[in-house]
Design a protein around this motif. Structure first.
Motif, PDB file in Angstrom:
ATOM      1  N   ALA A  99     -34.595  19.445  27.332  1.00 26.69           N
ATOM      2  CA  ALA A  99     -35.121  18.586  28.395  1.00 26.69           C
ATOM      3  C   ALA A  99     -34.064  17.560  28.798  1.00 26.69           C
ATOM      4  N   ALA A 100     -33.345  17.037  27.812  1.00 24.13           N
ATOM      5  CA  ALA A 100     -32.326  16.023  28.111  1.00 24.13           C
ATOM      6  C   ALA A 100     -31.234  16.601  29.005  1.00 24.13           C
ATOM      7  N   ILE A 101     -30.823  17.823  28.694  1.00 25.22           N
ATOM      8  CA  ILE A 101     -29.753  18.440  29.487  1.00 25.22           C
ATOM      9  C   ILE A 101     -30.259  18.769  30.897  1.00 25.22           C
ATOM     10  N   VAL A 102     -31.429  19.405  30.950  1.00 23.21           N
ATOM     11  CA  VAL A 102     -31.977  19.777  32.253  1.00 23.21           C
ATOM     12  C   VAL A 102     -32.197  18.524  33.104  1.00 23.21           C
ATOM     13  N   ALA A 103     -32.744  17.497  32.463  1.00 20.35           N
ATOM     14  CA  ALA A 103     -33.046  16.268  33.211  1.00 20.35           C
ATOM     15  C   ALA A 103     -31.774  15.641  33.759  1.00 20.35           C
ATOM     16  N   TYR A 104     -30.674  15.797  33.037  1.00 21.26           N
ATOM     17  CA  TYR A 104     -29.417  15.231  33.517  1.00 21.26           C
ATOM     18  C   TYR A 104     -29.093  15.769  34.912  1.00 21.26           C
ATOM     19  N   PHE A 105     -29.295  17.075  35.083  1.00 21.13           N
ATOM     20  CA  PHE A 105     -29.014  17.677  36.400  1.00 21.13           C
ATOM     21  C   PHE A 105     -30.127  17.361  37.410  1.00 21.13           C
ATOM     22  N   ILE A 112     -38.568  17.635  46.474  1.00 27.40           N
ATOM     23  CA  ILE A 112     -38.569  19.092  46.515  1.00 27.40           C
ATOM     24  C   ILE A 112     -37.443  19.669  45.672  1.00 27.40           C
ATOM     25  N   TYR A 113     -36.272  19.095  45.819  1.00 29.33           N
ATOM     26  CA  TYR A 113     -35.116  19.628  45.112  1.00 29.33           C
ATOM     27  C   TYR A 113     -35.316  19.520  43.607  1.00 29.33           C
ATOM     28  N   PHE A 114     -35.894  18.406  43.197  1.00 34.71           N
ATOM     29  CA  PHE A 114     -36.190  18.204  41.783  1.00 34.71           C
ATOM     30  C   PHE A 114     -37.164  19.280  41.304  1.00 34.71           C
ATOM     31  N   ALA A 115     -38.230  19.506  42.061  1.00 33.40           N
ATOM     32  CA  ALA A 115     -39.249  20.483  41.673  1.00 33.40           C
ATOM     33  C   ALA A 115     -38.655  21.882  41.553  1.00 33.40           C
ATOM     34  N   MET A 116     -37.839  22.244  42.553  1.00 37.61           N
ATOM     35  CA  MET A 116     -37.270  23.592  42.559  1.00 37.61           C
ATOM     36  C   MET A 116     -36.292  23.782  41.414  1.00 37.61           C
ATOM     37  N   LEU A 117     -35.538  22.735  41.131  1.00 36.63           N
ATOM     38  CA  LEU A 117     -34.531  22.868  40.086  1.00 36.63           C
ATOM     39  C   LEU A 117     -35.195  22.969  38.709  1.00 36.63           C
ATOM     40  N   THR A 118     -36.251  22.186  38.491  1.00 40.69           N
ATOM     41  CA  THR A 118     -36.952  22.303  37.209  1.00 40.69           C
ATOM     42  C   THR A 118     -37.524  23.711  37.063  1.00 40.69           C
ATOM     43  N   LEU A 119     -38.005  24.238  38.174  1.00 43.25           N
ATOM     44  CA  LEU A 119     -38.541  25.603  38.151  1.00 43.25           C
ATOM     45  C   LEU A 119     -37.459  26.606  37.773  1.00 43.25           C
ATOM     46  N   ALA A 120     -36.300  26.463  38.407  1.00 41.13           N
ATOM     47  CA  ALA A 120     -35.218  27.411  38.155  1.00 41.13           C
ATOM     48  C   ALA A 120     -34.748  27.330  36.696  1.00 41.13           C
ATOM     49  N   PHE A 121     -34.643  26.122  36.164  1.00 40.84           N
ATOM     50  CA  PHE A 121     -34.226  25.982  34.763  1.00 40.84           C
ATOM     51  C   PHE A 121     -35.243  26.643  33.839  1.00 40.84           C
ATOM     52  N   SER A 122     -36.516  26.460  34.133  1.00 44.12           N
ATOM     53  CA  SER A 122     -37.527  27.035  33.249  1.00 44.12           C
ATOM     54  C   SER A 122     -37.465  28.552  33.302  1.00 44.12           C
ATOM     55  N   MET A 123     -37.119  29.086  34.483  1.00 47.16           N
ATOM     56  CA  MET A 123     -37.016  30.539  34.584  1.00 47.16           C
ATOM     57  C   MET A 123     -35.785  31.052  33.827  1.00 47.16           C
TER      58      MET A 123
ATOM     59  N   VAL C 292     -23.559  26.994  40.869  1.00 48.24           N
ATOM     60  CA  VAL C 292     -23.510  26.453  42.230  1.00 48.24           C
ATOM     61  C   VAL C 292     -23.963  24.999  42.253  1.00 48.24           C
ATOM     62  N   LEU C 293     -25.047  24.729  41.532  1.00 47.04           N
ATOM     63  CA  LEU C 293     -25.604  23.380  41.590  1.00 47.04           C
ATOM     64  C   LEU C 293     -24.716  22.357  40.889  1.00 47.04           C
ATOM     65  N   LEU C 294     -23.974  22.830  39.888  1.00 42.53           N
ATOM     66  CA  LEU C 294     -23.047  21.915  39.218  1.00 42.53           C
ATOM     67  C   LEU C 294     -21.980  21.462  40.198  1.00 42.53           C
ATOM     68  N   ILE C 295     -21.543  22.393  41.040  1.00 45.38           N
ATOM     69  CA  ILE C 295     -20.481  22.068  41.989  1.00 45.38           C
ATOM     70  C   ILE C 295     -21.057  21.386  43.224  1.00 45.38           C
ATOM     71  N   ARG C 296     -22.159  21.950  43.722  1.00 46.33           N
ATOM     72  CA  ARG C 296     -22.775  21.388  44.929  1.00 46.33           C
ATOM     73  C   ARG C 296     -24.275  21.242  44.724  1.00 46.33           C
ATOM     74  N   PRO C 297     -24.745  20.053  44.373  1.00 48.83           N
ATOM     75  CA  PRO C 297     -26.156  19.856  44.045  1.00 48.83           C
ATOM     76  C   PRO C 297     -27.103  20.279  45.160  1.00 48.83           C
ATOM     77  N   TRP C 298     -26.647  20.317  46.410  1.00 49.60           N
ATOM     78  CA  TRP C 298     -27.561  20.689  47.493  1.00 49.60           C
ATOM     79  C   TRP C 298     -27.297  22.103  47.995  1.00 49.60           C
ATOM     80  N   GLY C 299     -26.664  22.909  47.163  1.00 51.00           N
ATOM     81  CA  GLY C 299     -26.424  24.293  47.550  1.00 51.00           C
ATOM     82  C   GLY C 299     -25.164  24.431  48.378  1.00 51.00           C
ATOM     83  N   LEU C 300     -24.777  25.691  48.624  1.00 49.97           N
ATOM     84  CA  LEU C 300     -23.481  25.947  49.261  1.00 49.97           C
ATOM     85  C   LEU C 300     -23.411  25.371  50.676  1.00 49.97           C
ATOM     86  N   TYR C 301     -24.478  25.527  51.449  1.00 53.60           N
ATOM     87  CA  TYR C 301     -24.441  25.074  52.838  1.00 53.60           C
ATOM     88  C   TYR C 301     -25.518  24.030  53.133  1.00 53.60           C
ATOM     89  N   GLY C 302     -26.044  23.418  52.077  1.00 55.11           N
ATOM     90  CA  GLY C 302     -27.113  22.438  52.277  1.00 55.11           C
ATOM     91  C   GLY C 302     -26.558  21.055  52.549  1.00 55.11           C
TER      92      GLY C 302
END
Lengths: 315, 390, 309
Positions: A99-105, A112-123, C292-302
């Motif tokens: 959680a600490a690592i994921v939360a860092y990102f 929205i971006y937060f929600a989607m990213l948490t989803l992607a990490f969980s997947m 991708v997100l590490l390099i560009r948090p909002w995606g490649l073209y976001g």
């Protein structure tokens, strides 16, 4: 929400606690199982609310930490024969660390971006659990989990779960009602202003996420031992959605709301499944009803009814 | 909260109430009746109900009637485990039966072990159930992955295959069948080489990436346990690549020779397939078998019946015999009775081995060919390969 | 050396020694990527204008697959009639959902919007079971695309080749719509300042409805195209929607070109990853996302979020 527990509230908690503790006297294995499971999902929902209700972000991937706690503990207990304490601690720590690592990102982003990213990490967690067959037994689920003899009995496990959950909820209560909890709410209410008054919002959100991951891990550890098995579905995003709905149903702006939401939804699912396979529709309709008519959940509904009929007491 | 507790108390009362009707023998069955597995779960219930009806019509067992408590196992081990547990703690069933998919079977077996209740696995074939995860309460009346793998190895040897590509689903059944096949190849044809192991997910539908790898590896035999719709999808997608025409044979476990697959696919059923099944409606081994097939046909409303009823039917018959023999439903008695028991099934006598709780259930194997009078492919010739490790 | 590689990864060894095989994998990647692009483009379009992440997009895709099964397999109409019918059917469903439900929540928090779309997932998922049952259907290839095409160095299934072509065509069509038509210009304006547009007397809700219809029709069409190799079955939406999320996040939310690149990358990573290290099949896509997100948090073209919340 930030007010201390009133006398009536305290009494109610105590009564519920005693009633729960007396469950085994009813001599029903089924009932013991149900209360045990409700306690576990309730903690899971409460932990999620630290992210949603307090720091104001929506995690769509909370199941990941639940699953990590459950799997790590299950594997250490069973495959490596660790004793319960170190194994459970390792499970919870693994969940917290992830959680600490994921939360860092994720806390770099909001909304929205937060929600989607948490989803992607969980997947990602889901995919790893699925594919790391030699360790997790993949799609078949990790069974059986070796449960230590001391708690390898329905009633014993029930009391063990109850103690762990009650202590966890108490700790969560203290955290959310501390200065930290109040500043979290400030972050949620107004990110800009919280920044002005010198609260480092990103760090606060990170901390909330880590705490939530910790308690999701605790719930996961108990879940795996209760079922004597962990399954990949535990990490799938629909599981995250389900716990999110529990939290929302109870009410995200109240401490005990998610607990009530979890209990209600859990029982409803059990009973619905006996009669029809269309549980998702029931859940969907409930969700629509909350969203369109009752955004502050069951607790809000209760309050409104209370106010309408002039019932006094604490707001 | 109060309301929940009140509800909970009411439920507890319900549980106590049902325990009072202990006269009936309650069988808890778990077949998938919703979702992708329903096409197997439905026919399985037909066979199950036929056995229960026959026994009850004959006066039950020692005067006690059989009652079925059915739950949906949803092809999902977690859901099946919860349902199984609830059937034991809430409905008070005397025995668990069924389970489709090996993962579901293992999950139910674990509940049976915890709750000390007998489980008769009528469909799952993972070898783990009767080896590494064997416990006193689990019995299997279906075939298993070692028997199936052995039969496949015999067939590879027979057609003179040299280079094998193996594609199996990524769960217990697929992995165990791959292991069973490899071990059997060492016994039957040690010079055969398995050059590719592919593992698509259970419920996968897109096989393109696997098909192209098989094409690239240049094998002369493809072995598989892709069952049901997995096989249908795989075959349809592999055909444009000419996969089935470029090999000596596609040797498949997973019963894709059963009529429900061949009938459904019609002309799309690929060439060069050799596969297995428990039952073929156009092939009866004895007059008894013929009678059974007619009864199932009547219940299903078609003479072209599925192969699942015979499995669920046999499971109920084994249990009924064990209740009669032990004089009750106590797990200890049932276990003792089942160990070493032989009964007559529609497809011949079956015996449960006392040591590993596995019945000697073999299968029909053969090539799938076009034949006059059929609008779909049928097995010809039909060979019964008995359940034994040679 | 090659033996060493073969030991580590038989797939990589074939890839290195057999250019024909490598070419086929490239085509696999493109065809899969293009199919996903058609679906994800709808998701991205809707987000770009309505700012709603539509979880129900996966269910729309599933309905598309079912509709083509009914029209093409059951009714015997030509495949392409079925595919168009899928797009139209989803357009109608989308119009109803937008008018009755989405209208209520445009002003609500994003959490509420997400959850509303999830409620639609749950209900429509069951609705599909009621209409089509729980059986897994198989959809044949259209007769004209059943076989393989000779590309000189190799044969490749014609249907998959068609996907490789239709994807870029849809990209071009969408660009043309957005840049060259009045509707496209108004849509763009609506994303930037909807009050201003409304003040100019333009029917903003109508623009929203039309975008939602177009986006959802793409999901239906994509589902129809996928049907011959992603057999319609309950639950087929659950993994697809996550694949689409990965694609639109990698590309950058709301960017059409980003979605196209994201879909291609997804196809490449998935297919070559599966060949080189079969055990990591599902992991690679998420690793791509992380990198991708590490390099560009909002995606490649976001574009970065406009200020905080």
């Amino acid at each position: 929400m930030t007010s201390p527990l009133s006398k009536t509230g305290m009494a109610a908690c105590l009564i519920i606690l005693i009633l729960c503790a007396l469950t085994p006297l009813l001599q029903s294995d089924y009932l013991i199982d149900v209360v045990t499971e409700i306690l576990i999902v309730a903690l899971f929902a409460l932990s999620l609310n630290i992210i949603i209700g307090y720091s104001g972000n929506v995690s769509f991937g909370h199941a990941a930490y639940f699953a990590i706690g459950g799997y790590v503990n299950a594997i250490l207990l069973t495959t490596y024969g660790w004793p319960l304490l170190p194994s459970a601690v390792a499970g919870v720590l693994a969940a917290t660390l992830t959680a600490a690592i994921v939360a860092y990102f994720c806390t770099r982003l909001t909304d929205i971006y937060f929600a989607m990213l948490t989803l992607a990490f969980s997947m990602l967690v889901w995919a790893i659990v699925f594919k790391w067959r030699s360790l997790t037994n993949g799609d078949d689920g990790f069974t059986p989990v070796h449960v230590p003899a001391m708690i390898d009995d329905r009633t014993a496990f029930f009391y063990f779960t109850m103690i762990v959950i009650v202590v966890s909820i108490a700790v969560l209560w203290v955290i959310t009602h501390s200065a930290f909890g109040r500043s979290l709410v400030a972050v949620r209410e107004n990110v800009g202003r919280a920044g002005f008054v010198g609260i480092h919002t990103r760090r606060m959100r990170w901390q909330a996420f880590v705490i939530a991951g910790f308690f999701a891990g605790v719930a996961g550890v108990l879940f795996g031992m209760y079922h004597r098995g962990m399954y990949v579905e535990s990490a799938f995003w629909t599981q995250s959605a389900q716990v999110l709905i529990m939290t929302l149903l109870g009410g995200i702006y109240s401490f005990f709301g998610p607990l009530i939401g979890a209990a209600v939804l859990f029982m409803l699912e059990r009973l619905t499944n006996e009669y029809t396979e269309y549980w998702p529709t029931v859940l969907g309709v409930i969700l629509l009803a909350i969203l369109l008519f009752q955004p502050d959940g069951l607790v809000g509904l209760g309050k409104r009814i209370k106010n309408k009929f002039g019932g006094g007491g604490s707001p | 909260m109060k309301r929940i507790l009140a509800g909970a108390v009411a439920l507890a009362a319900m549980g106590a109430g049902s325990a009072a009707l202990a006269q009936d023998i309650k069988i808890g069955v778990l077949y998938p009746t919703s979702g992708g597995g329903a096409i197997y779960g439905g026919p399985a219930m037909v066979g199950h109900n036929l056995a229960v009806d026959e026994i009850n019509a004959a006066g039950g067992i020692n005067g006690r009637m059989l009652v079925t408590v059915a739950r949906d196992s949803k092809l999902n081990p977690a859901a099946a485990a919860s349902a199984a547990k609830e059937m034991v703690t809430k409905d008070g069933v005397d025995v668990l039966m069924g389970g489709l998919s090996s993962a579901v079977g293992l999950a139910i077996s674990e509940v049976a072990k915890q709750e000390g209740i007998v489980y008769l696995a009528t469909i799952p074939k993972t070898i783990q159930m009767t080896t590494s995860k064997l416990h006193p309460h689990v019995f299997r009346t279906s075939s298993n992955t070692d028997f199936e793998g052995d039969a496949m190895a015999q067939l590879i040897k027979k057609i003179g295959g040299k280079k094998v590509c193996d594609i199996q689903l990524d769960y217990a059944y697929g992995h165990d069948l791959a292991d069973g096949l490899k071990a059997a190849l060492k016994r039957h044809a040690p010079d055969v080489e398995v050059v590719l192991d592919l593992r698509p997910k259970l419920r996968a539908t897109d096989y393109n990436v696997f098909i192209t790898q098989i094409m690239g590896a240049g094998c002369d035999v493809v072995t598989s346990g892709l069952w049901g719709s997995h096989f249908v999808d795989f075959a349809q997608q592999a055909s444009p690549f000419g996969l089935f025409n470029n090999i000596k044979a596609y040797i498949s476990g997973g019963e894709v020779a059963s009529h429900e697959i061949a009938g459904k696919m019609g002309d799309d059923y690929p060439p060069n397939v050799i596969s297995n099944t428990y039952e073929l409606w156009y092939h009866a081994v004895s007059p008894n078998h013929k009678v059974f097939q007619e009864k199932i046909a009547e219940k299903s409303g078609t003479k072209e019946t599925a192969m699942w009823p015979v499995l669920s039917y046999t499971g109920v018959k084994f249990y009924a015999e064990a209740v009669a023999k032990s004089g009750g439903t106590k797990s200890e008695g049932i276990i003792k009775a089942l160990e070493g028991m032989t009964i007559d099934t529609p497809v011949g006598p079956r015996t449960i081995n006392a040591a590993d709780h596995q019945a000697n259930t073999g299968q029909f194997w053969g090539p799938m060919v076009k034949k006059d009078g059929f609008s779909y492919k049928v097995m010809d010739p039909v060979t019964y390969i008995p359940a034994e490790i040679k | 050396m090659l033996d060493l590689i073969r030991e580590f990864s038989p797939g990589l060894a074939i890839l290195l020694t057999n250019p024909q095989f490598a070419f086929i994998q490239l085509l696999n990647s493109i065809s899969q990527g293009m199919n996903l692009f058609i679906i994800a483009a709808g998701l991205s379009l809707i987000f770009g204008v309505l700012k709603v992440i539509n979880f129900a997009h996966g269910v729309f895709y599933m309905f598309g697959a079912y509709v083509v099964h009914t029209v093409f397999m059951d009714w015997g109409a030509p495949f392409w009639v079925g595919a168009i019918a899928s797009a139209l059917a989803l357009g109608v469903i989308a119009a109803i959902i937008e008018r009755t439900l989405f209208r209520q929540i445009y002003e609500a928090e994003h959490l509420m919007q997400l959850l509303l779309t999830f409620a639609i997932v749950l209900i429509m998922g069951d609705l599909a079971k009621v209409i089509w049952g729980t059986e897994q259907y198989s959809v044949s290839y259209p007769a004209s695309l059943k076989g393989a095409t000779d590309l000189g160095i190799t044969f490749y299934p014609s249907y998959r080749l068609m996907l490789c072509i239709i994807g870029p065509l849809i990209l071009i069509a969408l660009y043309w719509f957005a840049e060259r038509t009045r509707w496209g210009r108004m849509t763009k304006a609506a994303t930037q300042d909807r009050e201003m547009l409304a003040a100019l007397g333009i029917n903003v809700p109508l623009i929203y409805t039309s975008v939602f219809i177009l986006g959802s029709a793409l999901a239906g069409f994509g589902g129809a195209l996928a049907a011959p190799f992603s057999s319609p079955v309950p639950g087929m939406d659950a993994t697809l929607i996550v694949e689409c999320f990965v694609i639109v996040i990698v590309g950058g939310l709301g960017s059409l070109w980003g979605t196209f690149v994201g879909a291609l990358l997804y196809g490449l990573v998935f297919n070559f990853g599966s060949v080189i290290y079969p055990n990591g099949q599902d992991v690679f896509a998420y690793l791509l996302l992380l990198v991708v997100l590490l390099i560009r948090p909002w995606g490649l073209y976001g574009k970065p979020e406009a200020g905080g919340h």
